[in-house]
Write a protein that holds these residues in place. Structure first.
Motif, mmCIF file in Angstrom:
data_model
loop_
_atom_site.group_PDB
_atom_site.id
_atom_site.type_symbol
_atom_site.label_atom_id
_atom_site.label_comp_id
_atom_site.label_asym_id
_atom_site.label_seq_id
_atom_site.Cartn_x
_atom_site.Cartn_y
_atom_site.Cartn_z
ATOM 1 N N VAL A 89 0.836 -1.196 0.000
ATOM 2 C CA VAL A 89 0.000 0.000 0.000
ATOM 3 C C VAL A 89 0.876 1.253 0.000
ATOM 4 O O VAL A 89 0.628 2.214 -0.746
ATOM 5 C CB VAL A 89 -0.947 -0.003 1.223
ATOM 6 C CG1 VAL A 89 -1.706 1.317 1.327
ATOM 7 C CG2 VAL A 89 -1.937 -1.167 1.122
ATOM 8 N N MET A 119 -4.293 3.707 -3.533
ATOM 9 C CA MET A 119 -4.101 2.944 -2.298
ATOM 10 C C MET A 119 -5.309 2.065 -1.988
ATOM 11 O O MET A 119 -5.160 0.969 -1.437
ATOM 12 C CB MET A 119 -3.777 3.883 -1.138
ATOM 13 C CG MET A 119 -2.372 4.475 -1.241
ATOM 14 S SD MET A 119 -1.786 5.319 0.252
ATOM 15 C CE MET A 119 -2.762 6.829 0.155
ATOM 16 N N ALA A 217 -3.450 3.805 5.300
ATOM 17 C CA ALA A 217 -3.542 4.545 4.037
ATOM 18 C C ALA A 217 -4.061 5.962 4.278
ATOM 19 O O ALA A 217 -3.580 6.925 3.664
ATOM 20 C CB ALA A 217 -4.441 3.806 3.053
#
Length: 234
Positions: A89, A119, A217
């Motif tokens: 990620v 992401m 994220a």
């Protein structure tokens, strides 16, 4: 003495192995199929449980390095070969970040939107990979009892046919056929119960990992967003 010997012999005849050997080819096939499904389910459960444990351990370690790092660029260079979801990620976000900045002029809102999208896709890809084969556990958990029940119904039909042929309804004649039929249901439950429990536990673990990746994220996105604001001010 003879009666005791008969009792022992009868008990031996009703052992699981004896019940399997006495059953016909259809019930044998049901039992073998259910045992193979159980083995397959346990293999999936053990493999995915180990992977989840290892991934969570690596995610915690990576996040510690992330927040302790002075430069995300240096961390990015070091994490290129990392394969665990948190690093994937992070790498996806950094790839998009560098591509956006490499164009010279850029739209801040466009960069933010692309970072969010990239992401999210990376998280979805990692979760899909971890969720692979969980459908097998769900299938075994829902179908195995009915397959076992099919073996039971078939075995009982065979037992009643045998009773009708011999015209003997004593317990010694009825018990083996009924026992072998019920044994198929028992094996069906033996395969289904661990599969259902494993499926629910793994689904819960994957859900928690997905939430963890989403939180990471969002925090990473916020960090990059602040850097965009600083660039605009300069």
């Amino acid at each position: 003495m003879n009666q005791a010997s008969v009792s022992v012999a009868g008990a031996a005849d009703l052992s699981p192995w004896a019940l399997f050997l006495q059953s016909d080819i259809i019930v044998k096939g049901v039992m073998v199929g259910l045992l193979l499904a159980s083995i397959w389910s346990w293999a999936i459960i053990i493999d995915r449980a180990r992977r989840l444990k290892q991934i969570n351990k690596e995610a915690a370690k990576f996040e510690d390095h992330f927040w302790a790092s002075d430069s995300i660029d240096n961390l990015y260079d070091k994490s290129q070969k990392s394969k665990h979801p948190s690093a994937q990620v992070f790498n996806a976000g950094m790839n998009e970040w560098r591509r956006s900045l490499g164009k010279g002029r850029f739209d801040r809102e466009g960069v933010r939107a692309r970072l969010t999208s990239i992401m999210s896709v990376a998280i979805g890809r990692e979760i899909d990979e971890l969720s692979d084969r969980l459908n097998i556990l769900a299938t075994v958990g829902s179908v195995a009892p009915f397959v076992g029940l099919f073996g039971t119904v078939w075995g009982i039909m065979r037992a009643f046919t045998s009773i009708a042929a011999t015209q003997n309804t004593t317990l010694a004649v009825v018990a083996p056929g009924i026992a072998e039929a019920l044994f198929a249901t028992a094996i069906g439950l033996f395969a289904a119960i661990p599969a259902v429990i494993g499926y629910n536990r793994l689904l819960h673990g994957i859900g928690r990992l997905e939430a963890r990746l989403q939180h990471f994220a969002e925090e990473f996105h916020g960090l990059l967003s602040r850097q965009l604001d600083q660039m605009e001010e300069k």
